[in-house]
Design a protein around this motif. Sequence first.
Motif, PDB file in Angstrom:
ATOM      1  N   ASN A 128      -0.101   8.594  -9.185  1.00  6.85           N
ATOM      2  CA  ASN A 128       1.055   8.218  -8.377  1.00  6.85           C
ATOM      3  C   ASN A 128       1.528   6.790  -8.648  1.00  6.85           C
ATOM      4  O   ASN A 128       2.392   6.275  -7.926  1.00  6.85           O
ATOM      5  CB  ASN A 128       0.710   8.370  -6.891  1.00  6.85           C
ATOM      6  N   SER A 158       2.633   1.533  -2.001  1.00 10.61           N
ATOM      7  CA  SER A 158       2.735   0.940  -3.340  1.00 10.61           C
ATOM      8  C   SER A 158       1.461   0.205  -3.742  1.00 10.61           C
ATOM      9  O   SER A 158       1.258  -0.088  -4.917  1.00 10.61           O
ATOM     10  CB  SER A 158       3.914  -0.031  -3.403  1.00 10.61           C
ATOM     11  N   ILE A 177       1.897   9.469  -0.314  1.00 12.04           N
ATOM     12  CA  ILE A 177       3.269   9.941  -0.549  1.00 12.04           C
ATOM     13  C   ILE A 177       4.131   9.782   0.700  1.00 12.04           C
ATOM     14  O   ILE A 177       5.252   9.253   0.634  1.00 12.04           O
ATOM     15  CB  ILE A 177       3.253  11.407  -1.020  1.00 12.04           C
ATOM     16  N   GLU A 178       3.620  10.231   1.844  1.00 14.09           N
ATOM     17  CA  GLU A 178       4.411  10.192   3.078  1.00 14.09           C
ATOM     18  C   GLU A 178       4.740   8.763   3.502  1.00 14.09           C
ATOM     19  O   GLU A 178       5.843   8.484   3.980  1.00 14.09           O
ATOM     20  CB  GLU A 178       3.656  10.899   4.210  1.00 14.09           C
ATOM     21  N   LYS A 179       3.775   7.847   3.327  1.00 18.61           N
ATOM     22  CA  LYS A 179       3.993   6.448   3.735  1.00 18.61           C
ATOM     23  C   LYS A 179       4.626   5.613   2.621  1.00 18.61           C
ATOM     24  O   LYS A 179       4.882   4.422   2.815  1.00 18.61           O
ATOM     25  CB  LYS A 179       2.667   5.807   4.156  1.00 18.61           C
ATOM     26  N   LYS A 180       4.828   6.232   1.461  1.00 15.33           N
ATOM     27  CA  LYS A 180       5.418   5.544   0.302  1.00 15.33           C
ATOM     28  C   LYS A 180       4.622   4.278  -0.040  1.00 15.33           C
ATOM     29  O   LYS A 180       5.170   3.188  -0.211  1.00 15.33           O
ATOM     30  CB  LYS A 180       6.886   5.199   0.570  1.00 15.33           C
ATOM     31  N   ASP A 191       7.433  -3.574   1.112  1.00 15.41           N
ATOM     32  CA  ASP A 191       6.470  -2.618   0.550  1.00 15.41           C
ATOM     33  C   ASP A 191       5.509  -2.118   1.631  1.00 15.41           C
ATOM     34  O   ASP A 191       5.246  -2.792   2.630  1.00 15.41           O
ATOM     35  CB  ASP A 191       5.656  -3.262  -0.575  1.00 15.41           C
ATOM     36  N   ASN A 192       4.972  -0.926   1.383  1.00 17.65           N
ATOM     37  CA  ASN A 192       3.990  -0.322   2.288  1.00 17.65           C
ATOM     38  C   ASN A 192       2.599  -0.454   1.686  1.00 17.65           C
ATOM     39  O   ASN A 192       2.347   0.039   0.578  1.00 17.65           O
ATOM     40  CB  ASN A 192       4.328   1.154   2.524  1.00 17.65           C
TER      41      ASN A 192
END
Length: 490
Positions: A281, A250, A245-248, A201-202
Motif C-alpha cells: 500500500n 500514510s 485503507i479506510e483511514k488513508k 496526513d493520517n
Amino acid sequence: MNNFKFEKIAQSIEEKIHRGIFEVGHKLPSVRAACNEFAVSPSTVFKAYYELEAKGLIEARNKSGYYVSLSATQLKKVKHLNEKVTSTKNSATKAKNVDEMIEEMERSKLGDIKVDFSSATPSVEMLPIKKLYKSLQTSILHEKYNLIPYENPIGSIELRKQIILQTIRGSKVNPVDDVVITAGCLEAIGICINILTENGDNILIADSSYYNIISLLKNKNVNIHTYDFNQSLNFDSKAFEQVLIEKKISLCLITSNFHNPTGATLDTSAKQKIVSIATQNNINIIEDDVYGDLYFEKNKPTTLKQFDTEGIVYYCSSFSKTLAPGFRIGYCITGRKSQEFAKQKRLLSLSTNSITQAALVDFMKTGRFDLNLKNLRKQLHLNMLKYGNAILNYFPSEINIEIPKGGYVFWIEFSASFDGYEFYRKVLKEKILITPGEIFSANGYYKNFIRISYSKPYNEKIDGALKQIGNLARKHVITKKLPLAMYKKT
C-alpha cells in the motif's frame, strides 16, 4: 526408579521455593552440582528442572543456568493485557491536560526524590563506567585534534560501520551511507516524521505510546489514529489493511520490541505481515527499536527492518538505553528518502558530538559493548523478577500485569475506577516517583494504569518503596470504589 527420583528432586526444590528458602532470582545448583548432591544422573536432574520450568517456577537463562522465576501461585494472579486493554481504554475518561501532566512529572524528577521508578534508562550501578571512561580517554589520546572540528553531518563512518554490524544481523546488508547518527532516538524519529509527513496526513500509532513521541506528532499538523499492535499473536492482516485503507494512513509509527509502556513485542509473523501490507500500500513505517537489545530470552527478537525490501522502514534506535544516556547518540537506518533524512539532520544540528562517537567506536571495537549488553540483560532480568515478585506481594490482588520479556518496565492495570494520575501525586508526596498511564495515550485513555521501571538493582530501599506504593494503592483502591453505574462506557 528415575521417574521417582526426578519427581522427588523437583518436589524438594518446589517446597524450598514456596517456603521462601529459594527466593525469586535465586540460581539453582548446576546440573553437575545437583548430580553430586542428589547422587543421580544428569538426565534425572534435567527432568526435574524441566518439570519445574513447565510449572513456571524456574526459568533457564542462556549459558547461565536455571533461576527461580515468579512462583506458580503468583503467576495465577497475572493476566495478559490482551484480555483487558480494549475494554478498559473505552471506559476511561479523558485526561484533564496530558501535556501539563508530562511537564509536572519532568519537573518532579528534578526535585527531592528518594526512589525514582519513572526512568526507563539504565542506572549507573549497572554500567561499565570505568571501561567507558577508558574508551573516552583512548579516543581523545589517539584522535587528538581530529575531534575538534565538526564531525561528518551524518556521523562517524567507523561508528556507522559498527552499527551495521551490531544492529541488523542476519538481514540483507544496508549500505553504511544509509545510517545517520543523531542526538538520541527521539531526534531520529522527529526527523523521520518531518520528511515522511505533510500537513493533514493520517498517522497510525499504537494505542499507548511514549509520551514524547505523542508530543512530537501533536506539534505537527497531522491526524493521529491508533491501533492495537499488542494483539500480535493473533494478528489480523485483513483488519490491519482495512484500517490503513479506510483511514488513508500514510505513515505508521511502531515500537517493534519491548514497547514502552506495555513491554509488548510483536512476533515475527506479525512483523512480516505488517511490512508486507505496508509495502503493497506504499505506506512508510518508522520503527522504534530502542529497547531491542535488552531481551531476556535466548535470541534477539527480529525487527521490521529485516523484512523491508523497498526502503519503506526507517529503523530508529540509540545507545541511551544500553550504555550511556548522557552521550545522546542515536541513529536511523534510513529508507528510500535517505538523502532527505541526511539533509534534515544537517539543517537541524549540523553534526553530533564527535568525542562520544569516537568513544563508542573504541568501546564496540574492543568487544566491550557486547559484554556490556550480556551483563545488562542478566541484571535487568534479575531486577524484573525481584520487582515483579514484590509487586505481586505488596499490591492489591486485583491488578493485572504482563511479565516483560525484555526492556525496563512493568505496565500495571488497576480497576476501572482507579485514577493513576491522582495516585501518582499521592506517591510523590512520599518522595517516590512513578509514571501515570494516562500520559502514554493520545486520546486520554489508560487512566487506571501506572508504569514502574525496574532499572535499578533491587535492594532494601527499593523493596521498602514498592511496599509503600502497594500500601498506598490498597488504600486508594478502597477510597475509589464507585457504584456500578459509574463504569458505563463513554
